[in-house]
Design a protein around this motif. Structure first.
Motif, short mmCIF file in Angstrom:
data_model
loop_
_atom_site.label_atom_id
_atom_site.label_comp_id
_atom_site.label_asym_id
_atom_site.label_seq_id
_atom_site.Cartn_x
_atom_site.Cartn_y
_atom_site.Cartn_z
N ASN A 1 57.70 33.40 -34.64
CA ASN A 1 56.56 33.11 -33.77
C ASN A 1 56.59 34.01 -32.53
O ASN A 1 57.45 34.88 -32.41
N GLY A 2 55.62 33.77 -31.63
CA GLY A 2 55.46 34.67 -30.48
C GLY A 2 56.55 34.52 -29.44
O GLY A 2 57.00 35.51 -28.84
N VAL A 3 56.96 33.28 -29.21
CA VAL A 3 57.95 33.05 -28.14
C VAL A 3 59.27 33.75 -28.47
O VAL A 3 59.94 34.27 -27.57
N HIS B 1 50.23 31.08 -13.92
CA HIS B 1 49.25 30.40 -14.78
C HIS B 1 49.25 31.09 -16.14
O HIS B 1 48.73 32.20 -16.28
N THR B 2 49.90 30.47 -17.11
CA THR B 2 49.94 30.97 -18.48
C THR B 2 50.51 29.86 -19.35
O THR B 2 50.88 28.80 -18.84
N PHE B 3 50.60 30.12 -20.64
CA PHE B 3 51.29 29.17 -21.53
C PHE B 3 52.79 29.26 -21.26
O PHE B 3 53.31 30.33 -20.94
N ILE B 4 53.47 28.15 -21.44
CA ILE B 4 54.90 28.11 -21.11
C ILE B 4 55.73 29.07 -21.96
O ILE B 4 56.82 29.50 -21.56
N GLU C 1 54.70 43.37 -22.38
CA GLU C 1 53.35 42.77 -22.41
C GLU C 1 53.36 41.53 -23.28
O GLU C 1 53.69 41.60 -24.47
N ASP C 2 52.96 40.41 -22.69
CA ASP C 2 52.74 39.21 -23.48
C ASP C 2 51.28 39.30 -23.96
O ASP C 2 50.35 38.91 -23.25
N ALA C 3 51.13 39.86 -25.18
CA ALA C 3 49.79 40.04 -25.76
C ALA C 3 49.52 38.94 -26.79
O ALA C 3 48.72 39.13 -27.71
N CYS C 4 50.19 37.80 -26.62
CA CYS C 4 50.07 36.71 -27.60
C CYS C 4 48.64 36.20 -27.76
O CYS C 4 48.32 35.58 -28.76
N GLN C 5 47.78 36.47 -26.74
CA GLN C 5 46.40 35.99 -26.83
C GLN C 5 45.41 37.15 -26.93
O GLN C 5 44.21 36.94 -26.74
N ALA C 6 45.89 38.35 -27.20
CA ALA C 6 44.99 39.51 -27.00
C ALA C 6 44.98 40.51 -28.15
O ALA C 6 44.79 41.71 -27.91
C1 LIG Z 1 50.54 33.64 -23.57
C2 LIG Z 1 51.43 33.15 -24.67
N1 LIG Z 1 52.72 33.48 -24.64
C3 LIG Z 1 53.58 33.09 -25.61
C4 LIG Z 1 53.16 32.31 -26.66
C5 LIG Z 1 54.15 31.87 -27.67
O1 LIG Z 1 53.72 32.08 -28.98
P1 LIG Z 1 54.13 31.06 -30.17
O2 LIG Z 1 53.41 29.79 -29.93
O3 LIG Z 1 53.69 31.77 -31.39
O4 LIG Z 1 55.60 30.91 -30.08
C6 LIG Z 1 51.81 31.93 -26.73
C7 LIG Z 1 51.31 31.11 -27.84
O5 LIG Z 1 50.53 30.25 -27.76
C8 LIG Z 1 50.93 32.35 -25.70
O6 LIG Z 1 49.64 32.00 -25.71
#
Ligand SMILES: Cc1ncc(COP(=O)(O)O)c(C=O)c1O
Length: 413
Positions: free
Chosen positions: A70-72, A95-98, A167-172
């Protein structure tokens, strides 16, 4: 006369269910079935993950791509590949996802939270330098909701202070900044393929880089710190690094491959939906629609609006409940800034300890305990999400606009 809100017993704007996302094609399903029939379910035994990685690298114009569970964990691998660890600090937006900040702590480093811009919701580059210390090793901008952060300024600051950019490109996925693709601008770019993302494999992630050194280290740590394993499953069980199991499986990869062919089309549809909705809401008093930036192609993962507090005072939750009662999905957007989350506020560390915050190598009080993030707090109080994914059509967006209009008109001061 104001129309009675559905939440107060009036007729809802929409009775039909909202269009589903994600949607898969027959080819996606056939390829998934073929991967099942093939039976080689892992990146160690089968070719699917490598195929996805190669196609991803080519599509994004990166030299290397590494698929993850996954992304994290892609972000965690990025930190590990840059050898960021105990005693180090990494700058992240408040301000972002944890999932942006947790990997920093999991790498035994300290996240330092910087406030965001009110117009883009992305990290405020003007506030980054004040957060840099002798411990800072990297800046981790997030391209939130699909819109790229101010990468030129961030790159200049990173260069001046000799910092890495992750770069956290998880949403882009597919987003662009001045012609450059999101995820390819910094040292390493990371993506999430979580179910509702622009591109999805259910769960999944990807790390991309042009550096053979970062790639090789990340590849090794992704799979138990093991030396090279061949695609026919020959393992030597030689473990040279402290690694873990962050691998993607073949079925997830099979789901990702064809979507790459549709990426531009999907981002285009999200953009035309966004433009249509911005236009439809242009006369709606009390609601501020997403900022369009001429040099960015927004991947429009989410369409995030803000309540204009000079015009509407009702609490966000009530505003959102009223939209939902009209038959339109709506949610808050990260209502609590990360540094105000208990896990960070209380300095929760490993086991019963306060490590890494109390770690000897760190030896100071984390700056974020004292900080304040007024814009992130304001965004948390005022921002809400509307959905514009590719299966949404103009007639659906007409309902969205009518519902938001109706609700805003009822709550206007
Ligand atoms: C900005 C951001 N960073 C990190 C993550 C982590 O990705 P994942 O949920 O696939 O582990 C997400 C996922 O929602 C995210 O939106």
């Amino acid at each position: 006369m104001k129309e009675q809100l559905a939440i107060n017993g009036g007729n809802p704007i929409r009775q039909l269910p909202y269009p589903k996302w994600p949607l898969f094609t027959q080819k996606d399903k056939d390829d998934l079935a073929a991967a099942l029939d093939d039976g080689r379910m892992t990146s160690i035994t089968g070719p699917k993950v490598k195929e996805f990685e190669d196609k991803y690298a080519e599509k994004f114009g990166a030299k290397y791509a590494l698929a993850t569970s996954n992304g994290v964990v892609a972000l965690h691998l990025a930190l590990a590949a840059l050898e960021i660890g105990p005693g180090d600090e990494v700058i992240v937006p408040a301000h972002t996802f944890i999932g942006t900040a947790i990997p920093v702590v999991m790498a035994n480093a300290i996240p330092v939270f910087v406030d965001v811009r009110l117009d883009t919701f992305n990290i405020d580059p003007l506030k980054i330098e004040a957060a840099i210390t002798d411990r800072t090793k990297a800046i981790m901008p997030v391209h939130l909701n699909g819109l790229c952060a101010e990468m030129d300024t961030i790159a200049a600051i990173a260069k001046k202070h000799n910092l890495f950019v992750i770069e956290d490109a998880c949403q882009a996925h597919g987003g662009k900044y001045k012609g450059k693709t999101a995820g390819t601008i910094g040292d390493i770019g990371c993506f999430s393929f979580f179910e509702d993302k622009v591109l999805t494999t259910g769960e999944g992630g990807m790390l991309i880089t042009d550096s053979p050194q970062y790639y090789e280290l990340a590849r090794c740590i992704r799979s138990y710190g093991e030396g090279l394993v061949t695609s026919i499953g020959e393992r030597k069980y030689e473990h040279v690094k402290l690694g873990f199991n962050y691998r993607m499986g073949s079925l997830n990869a099979a789901l990702g491959i064809n979507q790459l062919d549709r990426l531009e089309e999907m981002v285009q549809k999200r953009n035309s939906n966004a433009k249509y909705l911005i236009e439809k809401l242009s006369g709606t008093e009390g609601v501020i629609t997403p900022k369009e930036i001429e040099y960015c192609l927004n991947a429009y993962y989410k369409f995030v609006c803000r309540i204009d507090r000079t015009k509407i005072s009702v609490e966000l939750d009530k505003f959102i409940e009223a939209i939902k009662a009209e038959g339109i999905p709506a949610t808050p957007r990260y209502p609590k800034p990360l540094p105000l989350q208990k896990v960070f506020k209380d300095g929760c560390g490993y086991g019963k300890t306060d490590c890494p915050y109390g770690c000897d190598k760190y030896g100071r009080k984390p700056a974020f305990f004292d900080g304040s993030w007024p814009v992130a707090e304001q965004v948390g109080r005022d921002a809400f999400v509307l959905l514009i994914h590719p299966s949404v059509e103009e007639k659906d967006l007409d309902d969205v606009a009518n519902a938001v209009n109706k609700v805003a008109a009822n709550f206007i001061n």
